[in-house]
Design an enzyme around this catalytic site. Sequence first.
Site, PDB file in Angstrom:
ATOM      1  N   GLY B 102       0.821  -1.214   0.000  1.00  4.38           N
ATOM      2  CA  GLY B 102       0.000   0.000   0.000  1.00  4.38           C
ATOM      3  C   GLY B 102       0.851   1.259   0.000  1.00  4.38           C
ATOM      4  O   GLY B 102       1.985   1.254  -0.465  1.00  4.38           O
ATOM      5  N   THR B 105       4.365   1.191   1.574  1.00  4.20           N
ATOM      6  CA  THR B 105       5.281   0.454   0.703  1.00  4.20           C
ATOM      7  C   THR B 105       5.783   1.323  -0.441  1.00  4.20           C
ATOM      8  O   THR B 105       6.972   1.337  -0.763  1.00  4.20           O
ATOM      9  CB  THR B 105       4.523  -0.763   0.107  1.00  4.20           C
ATOM     10  OG1 THR B 105       3.912  -1.479   1.173  1.00  4.20           O
ATOM     11  CG2 THR B 105       5.454  -1.663  -0.664  1.00  4.20           C
ATOM     12  N   ILE B 127      -6.537  -4.428   1.722  1.00  2.23           N
ATOM     13  CA  ILE B 127      -7.976  -4.693   1.745  1.00  2.23           C
ATOM     14  C   ILE B 127      -8.803  -3.415   1.769  1.00  2.23           C
ATOM     15  O   ILE B 127      -9.996  -3.443   1.498  1.00  2.23           O
ATOM     16  CB  ILE B 127      -8.384  -5.568   2.958  1.00  2.23           C
ATOM     17  CG1 ILE B 127      -8.091  -4.869   4.288  1.00  2.23           C
ATOM     18  CG2 ILE B 127      -7.721  -6.933   2.912  1.00  2.23           C
ATOM     19  CD1 ILE B 127      -8.765  -5.546   5.476  1.00  2.23           C
ATOM     20  N   ASP B 128      -8.179  -2.277   2.076  1.00  5.93           N
ATOM     21  CA  ASP B 128      -8.949  -1.052   2.306  1.00  5.93           C
ATOM     22  C   ASP B 128      -9.437  -0.344   1.043  1.00  5.93           C
ATOM     23  O   ASP B 128     -10.292   0.538   1.116  1.00  5.93           O
ATOM     24  CB  ASP B 128      -8.126  -0.066   3.140  1.00  5.93           C
ATOM     25  CG  ASP B 128      -7.979  -0.528   4.577  1.00  5.93           C
ATOM     26  OD1 ASP B 128      -8.856  -1.275   5.049  1.00  5.93           O
ATOM     27  OD2 ASP B 128      -6.984  -0.154   5.225  1.00  5.93           O
ATOM     28  N   ALA B 187     -27.919  -3.301   5.202  1.00  8.32           N
ATOM     29  CA  ALA B 187     -27.847  -2.494   6.420  1.00  8.32           C
ATOM     30  C   ALA B 187     -28.779  -1.282   6.332  1.00  8.32           C
ATOM     31  O   ALA B 187     -29.097  -0.807   5.253  1.00  8.32           O
ATOM     32  CB  ALA B 187     -26.413  -2.022   6.649  1.00  8.32           C
ATOM     33  N   SER B 215     -38.300  -4.983  12.943  1.00  4.47           N
ATOM     34  CA  SER B 215     -38.010  -5.452  14.286  1.00  4.47           C
ATOM     35  C   SER B 215     -36.518  -5.556  14.561  1.00  4.47           C
ATOM     36  O   SER B 215     -36.096  -5.662  15.690  1.00  4.47           O
ATOM     37  CB  SER B 215     -38.686  -6.792  14.532  1.00  4.47           C
ATOM     38  OG  SER B 215     -38.277  -7.698  13.561  1.00  4.47           O
ATOM     39  N   GLU B 223     -14.189   1.577  11.014  1.00  7.69           N
ATOM     40  CA  GLU B 223     -13.441   1.807  12.256  1.00  7.69           C
ATOM     41  C   GLU B 223     -12.975   3.257  12.416  1.00  7.69           C
ATOM     42  O   GLU B 223     -12.811   3.728  13.530  1.00  7.69           O
ATOM     43  CB  GLU B 223     -12.249   0.839  12.369  1.00  7.69           C
ATOM     44  CG  GLU B 223     -11.186   0.987  11.295  1.00  7.69           C
ATOM     45  CD  GLU B 223     -10.038  -0.010  11.501  1.00  7.69           C
ATOM     46  OE1 GLU B 223      -9.503  -0.457  10.501  1.00  7.69           O
ATOM     47  OE2 GLU B 223      -9.695  -0.331  12.637  1.00  7.69           O
TER      48      GLU B 223
END
Lengths: 324, 324, 324, 324
Positions: B102, B105, B127-128, B187, B215, B223
């Site tokens: 990334g 690096t 992964i981001d 979501a 319900s 994060e």
Amino acid sequence: MKRIGVFTSGGDAPGMNACIRAVVRGACYHGIEVYGIRRGYSGMIAGDLYKMESHSVSNIVQRGGTILKSARSKEFMTPEGRKTAYDNLQAAGIEGLVAIGGNGTFTGAMIFGNEYGIPTVGAPGTIDNDLYGTDYTIGFDTAVNTALDAIDRIRDTASSHDRIFFIEVMGRDSGYIAVQSGIAGGAELVMVPEVLTPISEVVETLKQGWSRSKSSSIIIVAEGDDEGSAQEVAEKIKGQVDENADIRVTTLGHTQRGGPPSAYDRILASRLGLGALEGLMGGQKNVMAGIINNELVYTPFEDTIRLPKPINEDLLRMVKILSV
Amino acid sequence: MKRIGVFTSGGDAPGMNACIRAVVRGACYHGIEVYGIRRGYSGMIAGDLYKMESHSVSNIVQRGGTILKSARSKEFMTPEGRKTAYDNLQAAGIEGLVAIGGNGTFTGAMIFGNEYGIPTVGAPGTIDNDLYGTDYTIGFDTAVNTALDAIDRIRDTASSHDRIFFIEVMGRDSGYIAVQSGIAGGAELVMVPEVLTPISEVVETLKQGWSRSKSSSIIIVAEGDDEGSAQEVAEKIKGQVDENADIRVTTLGHTQRGGPPSAYDRILASRLGLGALEGLMGGQKNVMAGIINNELVYTPFEDTIRLPKPINEDLLRMVKILSV
Amino acid sequence: MKRIGVFTSGGDAPGMNACIRAVVRGACYHGIEVYGIRRGYSGMIAGDLYKMESHSVSNIVQRGGTILKSARSKEFMTPEGRKTAYDNLQAAGIEGLVAIGGNGTFTGAMIFGNEYGIPTVGAPGTIDNDLYGTDYTIGFDTAVNTALDAIDRIRDTASSHDRIFFIEVMGRDSGYIAVQSGIAGGAELVMVPEVLTPISEVVETLKQGWSRSKSSSIIIVAEGDDEGSAQEVAEKIKGQVDENADIRVTTLGHTQRGGPPSAYDRILASRLGLGALEGLMGGQKNVMAGIINNELVYTPFEDTIRLPKPINEDLLRMVKILSV
Amino acid sequence: MKRIGVFTSGGDAPGMNACIRAVVRGACYHGIEVYGIRRGYSGMIAGDLYKMESHSVSNIVQRGGTILKSARSKEFMTPEGRKTAYDNLQAAGIEGLVAIGGNGTFTGAMIFGNEYGIPTVGAPGTIDNDLYGTDYTIGFDTAVNTALDAIDRIRDTASSHDRIFFIEVMGRDSGYIAVQSGIAGGAELVMVPEVLTPISEVVETLKQGWSRSKSSSIIIVAEGDDEGSAQEVAEKIKGQVDENADIRVTTLGHTQRGGPPSAYDRILASRLGLGALEGLMGGQKNVMAGIINNELVYTPFEDTIRLPKPINEDLLRMVKILSV
């Protein structure tokens, strides 16, 4: 017996739907009417029940959770609550119950049965496998495989970075998930509520691994371990191992409760659902259906609630040998 | 160019092995020798490298992590460290590098390239998905699917118990994983670092769901969200929603980094590994290979490091519409 | 006993690697040297063996297949072949063997043991679960879950199109995979080698489903069923059911043999690997280690080879009740 | 536009439910009524439709198949059939349609639109990815991952036994699934309908692998390849390779159609469902919504039906390089 009710209560577990299906289909097969009661004792008090047919349980065997939903009921702990529940069952003509859940569920059923004489047979549904009277509970095998999948993923990153991982799995009073996922996941150490693992032993294990030039280590901590949560254990060992050690903590949490049930859990749930139903039909009451040594057995609620289920010490011994 | 080196650095990501494989097999195909450098810049300084052949990368395309391992190197941030690294590469006759990682690096590679002239081409492995210069990074699709699998499991238990779940996914500066797993997971709301979501909006969304008799609800929190971790957000909303609301928090953690790469990631990694190699052979240097609109492009390290990658606002809009 | 050999033979099964790991780690723990023999009896004749250490089995517990590879050996069926094998073992100082495989493997081991007195303890590794002397074999649980995953996928498409699906699973002589995956997958009918299911019964089951307005049906056929393959069964029923019935056939094939082993299989494999090793150390020979009613038992090869393993008829009865 | 209809038609594909959900939720959001039509054109003729609300599509985003079911309709190919369909739509007050399916679906929609003027916008739902007008179709990414999972499993057993495997994947006219799963699965060769691969090339590839001492090989065959099915290709090469070569064939079949959709497919399906709806609202008709280079585009049905979608030749080249 002409008409029965079925409900799920307590924490949900994968395979509960397969169990409901077995109760309903079994009832249809035997010519008995079956009512689904929603949200456990809570729905019993609210009168939230409906007639189930064979097709009511089509296409649910593969689903996690419970189509009958689950809830805690404070009201059912009161005599008034139980009276209302009984009146509702009477009004609906329900003569017996199949209760799918854990110790809390069975405690309620036992008290209720003693007060009102309504026969109940339980089926053990809980991921923790902490019930006396059955080798395995519905949901346990799936939860172990879910935890294992996470451990396998974490091992990828642990070994890429030479890290020490503390992984917390479910099990407030029971180390079953921890031990089984630990052996299967190739963990260096497993910390469980049933056996005291002092921090010094954790440190020693990590140092030994280090000296054999293991570059990464995985330690499984059951949430109810005496030394605390995975986070707390990790804090305690910091400073006692190599200062360059890269220590990480992951808490698997609620993912362990869901997902499509494994084959094992679906079959176990089917056997126990049918076993509970046929026990009820045969005159059993205030007992839990279980499978011990591959045989269907009925254990009084009193015993399932009171007696501890010891952990297999052979498996704990195996963890040590396999991480040599 | 006769001989090159390849290494992985920074956080590992699923698909890095597929990328290494593409570099090695591509080099074999084009008649170039290739050396694997272990543990990134750290191994470059330690001289920890070995000749790789076609069979060195057999049977790794499906594995998470990185067979070349990864590590952080403080030494490489010093001129002395880089000097040693350069001397080692010179001694080994290495004329160019493929760096998989990334922004950290690539920053290292850029400085190193400027100082010693050794050409490096990067492949984006993180992964981001937070790198400018490519639509997707290696590992992102797998991480989203891993998060999604967890969300699916949690939905089982959320809907069985009528619960509100706050699920924290990775993404310190980027909401990509949150948005994609949130849409795919159905979501109600997604909270990301790029856009301010005030607590009042969270409360409003939950109340609206309540009024439509939903319900259970799932809210995804990256994060790095401004309102804090999932745990902190959950604390803040308590007391502002129905007092009976059963609120739970799960933090997915490091499981998102591992596991067998998805088909998408393996193909992307293969294209980018081969693209980086062939770029290097063709005279590219200090650039990152990326795929934009299905075309291979090379972006200067300077830009990938400096320029922000905006989040797709259309997707955020979609979350709202789909949770109606 | 100072030095032993371990090998896999016959069809590979998920969990074989976990079993090898348990043998090797157990040997290290007990201070015994262990050699891996590649490709079963074939490698014994070729002298293809190598010393294994604790780290030789790192990071393999989660992998399908067998790192020691497997092969059939015609040569080992000849006295000359066995003589060469024995000479190689003698030369290497190997005093006992752990054989992981099925009936073919154990037949070889028994003859070899009788001729040359070299003690062998077996561990049952085969997906078919067709071995007398153990409740379950290594690989069976994984194979059932793999078949089940396929059945779940096919149910999606079956119910979207109102189709009848015939799904063929492995099991040339044994219906275990068929029965377990059939119950877990909610199949209407399961056809196994152990019990004759006439075509008329298949037709009747489909018609009954039709009359209860089931719109899709799944029938599991073990490959060794008397009525033939799934394709052949499907051909036979065509014309006997509703002419508009949309009938499809899928043969699951070799996918059932691979994949990461389930938790159950890894634990079973670990117990049986360790059990075989410790049996060998304790003087057992020409026996297979098995788990019956959760206890480790040793059964003479003669019996595991000769005695049939009956299928659980209760489970077959359950298929009928649950598909009502 | 006050009221629209939505339906699925043709072969089902994972993600169709996510697409239905996006259409329904989008309609609710925009204040439009939406009716679900069951079993595609067949249900349009039968008048089998029902009003859908936001909650009608709760908890379906993760499910394979289609809750609206799918079927072929010969009647809709007749003017009478289409007349009845139109009358039913008129009676229900439906002013526009969203059609989820493939070329057959869109051909029907185009004819119907030309005859009766009812505007239809399509969303591409088919695992084959063979539709002009979109980079990817709904279900393709899931199907590739399902095929890949099977390939990964088969590789376990192939490498344990040094076998050559021919694996047949879906794709009657299109090699997309074959190419993508082949690259991701590390196949030695991929045979697709778009490019002629003579048997001599297959033999050559296997021999080269042999000479580099590759002990196992995997060759992917799209079902529509010119050389025939995987079984037929395997028959043809027998006798042309090493006589000891252990050759096996697996046909993946219908498992590729089902299962929970991948994150990619759920997001794509959501975008395309919403895009189709909003296109319809904005006056589009007789077009298919697609995503090209990450942008929403509308392509006339005429073009999606008539124009071929070329396969990416770069990917085919990559297979060769990566299997060196």
